[in-house]
Design a protein around this motif. Structure first.
Motif, PDB file in Angstrom:
ATOM      1  N   SER A  83     -49.320  38.015  12.111  1.00 37.60           N
ATOM      2  CA  SER A  83     -48.786  36.752  12.611  1.00 37.60           C
ATOM      3  C   SER A  83     -47.351  36.643  12.118  1.00 37.60           C
ATOM      4  N   PRO A  84     -46.537  35.822  12.778  1.00 40.28           N
ATOM      5  CA  PRO A  84     -45.163  35.659  12.275  1.00 40.28           C
ATOM      6  C   PRO A  84     -45.145  35.183  10.823  1.00 40.28           C
ATOM      7  N   GLN A  85     -46.095  34.335  10.429  1.00 39.89           N
ATOM      8  CA  GLN A  85     -46.155  33.869   9.038  1.00 39.89           C
ATOM      9  C   GLN A  85     -46.482  35.032   8.104  1.00 39.89           C
ATOM     10  N   ALA A  86     -47.455  35.855   8.478  1.00 38.02           N
ATOM     11  CA  ALA A  86     -47.790  37.019   7.651  1.00 38.02           C
ATOM     12  C   ALA A  86     -46.615  37.960   7.553  1.00 38.02           C
ATOM     13  N   ALA A  87     -45.886  38.127   8.664  1.00 34.16           N
ATOM     14  CA  ALA A  87     -44.711  38.993   8.665  1.00 34.16           C
ATOM     15  C   ALA A  87     -43.650  38.476   7.702  1.00 34.16           C
ATOM     16  N   ARG A  88     -43.457  37.164   7.664  1.00 33.58           N
ATOM     17  CA  ARG A  88     -42.458  36.596   6.759  1.00 33.58           C
ATOM     18  C   ARG A  88     -42.880  36.773   5.308  1.00 33.58           C
ATOM     19  N   ASN A  89     -44.178  36.768   5.053  1.00 33.35           N
ATOM     20  CA  ASN A  89     -44.673  36.841   3.679  1.00 33.35           C
ATOM     21  C   ASN A  89     -44.917  38.266   3.211  1.00 33.35           C
TER      22      ASN A  89
ATOM     23  N   ILE B 261     -34.271  48.368  12.051  1.00 33.22           N
ATOM     24  CA  ILE B 261     -35.398  47.553  12.508  1.00 33.22           C
ATOM     25  C   ILE B 261     -36.440  47.617  11.399  1.00 33.22           C
ATOM     26  N   VAL B 262     -36.446  46.610  10.511  1.00 34.73           N
ATOM     27  CA  VAL B 262     -37.298  46.671   9.329  1.00 34.73           C
ATOM     28  C   VAL B 262     -37.908  45.311   9.010  1.00 34.73           C
ATOM     29  N   GLY B 263     -38.881  45.322   8.099  1.00 38.15           N
ATOM     30  CA  GLY B 263     -39.484  44.088   7.616  1.00 38.15           C
ATOM     31  C   GLY B 263     -40.122  43.290   8.738  1.00 38.15           C
ATOM     32  N   ALA B 264     -40.030  41.974   8.620  1.00 35.61           N
ATOM     33  CA  ALA B 264     -40.637  41.083   9.611  1.00 35.61           C
ATOM     34  C   ALA B 264     -40.060  41.334  11.000  1.00 35.61           C
ATOM     35  N   GLU B 265     -38.774  41.712  11.075  1.00 36.21           N
ATOM     36  CA  GLU B 265     -38.160  41.998  12.372  1.00 36.21           C
ATOM     37  C   GLU B 265     -38.887  43.137  13.084  1.00 36.21           C
ATOM     38  N   SER B 266     -39.267  44.186  12.336  1.00 36.73           N
ATOM     39  CA  SER B 266     -39.942  45.312  12.978  1.00 36.73           C
ATOM     40  C   SER B 266     -41.304  44.895  13.509  1.00 36.73           C
ATOM     41  N   MET B 267     -41.959  43.966  12.802  1.00 34.35           N
ATOM     42  CA  MET B 267     -43.287  43.531  13.228  1.00 34.35           C
ATOM     43  C   MET B 267     -43.227  42.741  14.534  1.00 34.35           C
ATOM     44  N   LYS B 268     -42.081  42.203  14.848  1.00 26.19           N
ATOM     45  CA  LYS B 268     -41.897  41.464  16.098  1.00 26.19           C
ATOM     46  C   LYS B 268     -41.337  42.357  17.196  1.00 26.19           C
ATOM     47  N   PHE B 269     -40.970  43.574  16.839  1.00 29.66           N
ATOM     48  CA  PHE B 269     -40.326  44.495  17.760  1.00 29.66           C
ATOM     49  C   PHE B 269     -41.359  45.134  18.690  1.00 29.66           C
ATOM     50  N   ALA B 270     -40.969  45.353  19.937  1.00 34.59           N
ATOM     51  CA  ALA B 270     -41.868  45.982  20.908  1.00 34.59           C
ATOM     52  C   ALA B 270     -42.363  47.323  20.366  1.00 34.59           C
ATOM     53  N   GLY B 271     -43.619  47.513  20.415  1.00 35.64           N
ATOM     54  CA  GLY B 271     -44.208  48.783  19.985  1.00 35.64           C
ATOM     55  C   GLY B 271     -44.810  48.744  18.600  1.00 35.64           C
ATOM     56  N   TRP B 272     -44.376  47.833  17.726  1.00 39.35           N
ATOM     57  CA  TRP B 272     -44.910  47.816  16.366  1.00 39.35           C
ATOM     58  C   TRP B 272     -46.391  47.473  16.354  1.00 39.35           C
ATOM     59  N   GLN B 273     -46.782  46.456  17.106  1.00 38.04           N
ATOM     60  CA  GLN B 273     -48.191  46.059  17.113  1.00 38.04           C
ATOM     61  C   GLN B 273     -49.071  47.181  17.669  1.00 38.04           C
TER      62      GLN B 273
ATOM     63  N   VAL C 183     -36.391  44.805   2.151  1.00 37.63           N
ATOM     64  CA  VAL C 183     -35.943  43.782   3.093  1.00 37.63           C
ATOM     65  C   VAL C 183     -37.011  42.689   3.165  1.00 37.63           C
ATOM     66  N   GLY C 184     -36.554  41.454   3.070  1.00 38.16           N
ATOM     67  CA  GLY C 184     -37.469  40.326   3.140  1.00 38.16           C
ATOM     68  C   GLY C 184     -37.984  39.853   1.800  1.00 38.16           C
ATOM     69  N   THR C 185     -37.659  40.587   0.728  1.00 42.87           N
ATOM     70  CA  THR C 185     -38.055  40.147  -0.608  1.00 42.87           C
ATOM     71  C   THR C 185     -36.806  39.739  -1.373  1.00 42.87           C
TER      72      THR C 185
ATOM     73  N   GLU D  83     -28.482  51.560   6.990  1.00 43.88           N
ATOM     74  CA  GLU D  83     -28.504  51.731   8.443  1.00 43.88           C
ATOM     75  C   GLU D  83     -29.909  51.906   9.005  1.00 43.88           C
ATOM     76  N   TRP D  84     -30.886  52.297   8.151  1.00 48.58           N
ATOM     77  CA  TRP D  84     -32.196  52.608   8.713  1.00 48.58           C
ATOM     78  C   TRP D  84     -33.387  52.257   7.810  1.00 48.58           C
ATOM     79  N   ALA D  85     -33.229  52.243   6.511  1.00 50.94           N
ATOM     80  CA  ALA D  85     -34.366  52.115   5.585  1.00 50.94           C
ATOM     81  C   ALA D  85     -34.814  50.659   5.427  1.00 50.94           C
ATOM     82  N   PRO D  86     -36.077  50.452   5.032  1.00 49.96           N
ATOM     83  CA  PRO D  86     -36.589  49.093   4.842  1.00 49.96           C
ATOM     84  C   PRO D  86     -36.240  48.502   3.479  1.00 49.96           C
ATOM     85  N   PHE D  87     -35.258  49.086   2.821  1.00 47.17           N
ATOM     86  CA  PHE D  87     -34.822  48.599   1.511  1.00 47.17           C
ATOM     87  C   PHE D  87     -33.350  48.928   1.329  1.00 47.17           C
ATOM     88  N   GLU D  88     -32.773  48.311   0.298  1.00 45.61           N
ATOM     89  CA  GLU D  88     -31.409  48.618  -0.105  1.00 45.61           C
ATOM     90  C   GLU D  88     -31.423  48.950  -1.586  1.00 45.61           C
ATOM     91  N   VAL D  89     -30.453  49.737  -2.025  1.00 46.98           N
ATOM     92  CA  VAL D  89     -30.324  50.093  -3.438  1.00 46.98           C
ATOM     93  C   VAL D  89     -28.895  49.842  -3.885  1.00 46.98           C
TER      94      VAL D  89
END
Length: 183
Positions: A176-182, A146-158, A72-74, A51-57
């Motif tokens: 950049s969106p590319q850096a966020a994806r990677n 709101i995690v991973g690349a999605e958080s980097m695109k979210f208002a306030g993250w930058q 998330v994202g890997t 529900e909140w963490a940038p990973f799953e177990v």
């Protein structure tokens, strides 16, 4: 308008870094209005983490042993060893340590996380947003993870990324969106 659409992270605060080598230690402190037992469950139970963490177990982090942790994202899970699980006070696994301290009717939550020094401000901004989402989940007003690349695109993250970089005495890494994806 939903709670998520109205959500804006507050200013960068409660963070410091310990510099040394390629990985620096990010230390984030957050005071939550919830009991250590409730926060512990959110830190250890796989359903709560989703529900909140940038990973799953694939197992509970509340017991010493091995789980598969997937950021998330890997695409590839990491074998992760929980080395300490003293409920509801201390949790350690991989390069992460959590401390929970009863404080003012709630919990003072402290995170130590070793992060590649080049991306320490990214980590601080991401964890800041994750802690906000955690607080909403615990309060019964979830706004969605709101995690991973999605958080980097979210208002306030930058903004947070730049604020934390300044606090840590460094230039923020280029986003950049590319850096966020990677990442």
């Amino acid at each position: 308008m939903t709670d998520r659409e109205e959500y804006t992270p507050g200013p960068a605060s409660g963070a410091q870094v310990r510099k040394g080598g390629e990985k620096w230690t990010l230390i984030l402190v957050r005071e939550l209005r919830h009991s250590p037992e409730k926060v512990w469950q959110a830190l250890t139970d796989p359903a709560h983490l989703r529900e909140w963490a940038p990973f799953e177990v694939d197992g509970n982090l509340g017991t010493v042993g091995t789980v598969k942790l997937t950021w998330v994202g890997t695409p590839t899970p990491q074998e992760t060893r929980v080395t300490r699980a003293d409920a509801p006070k201390v949790l350690e696994y991989s390069d992460t340590r959590w401390e929970l301290e009863a404080f003012g009717g709630g919990t003072r939550l402290t995170l130590w996380h070793n992060i590649d020094r080049r991306f320490i401000s990214w980590g601080a901004a991401g964890w800041h947003i994750s802690f906000d989402v955690l607080d909403h989940v615990l309060s019964g007003t979830p706004i969605g993870r709101i995690v991973g690349a999605e958080s980097m695109k979210f208002a306030g993250w930058q903004r947070l990324n730049a604020e934390y970089a300044k606090q840590f005495g460094m230039e923020p890494p280029n986003w950049s969106p590319q850096a966020a994806r990677n990442s």
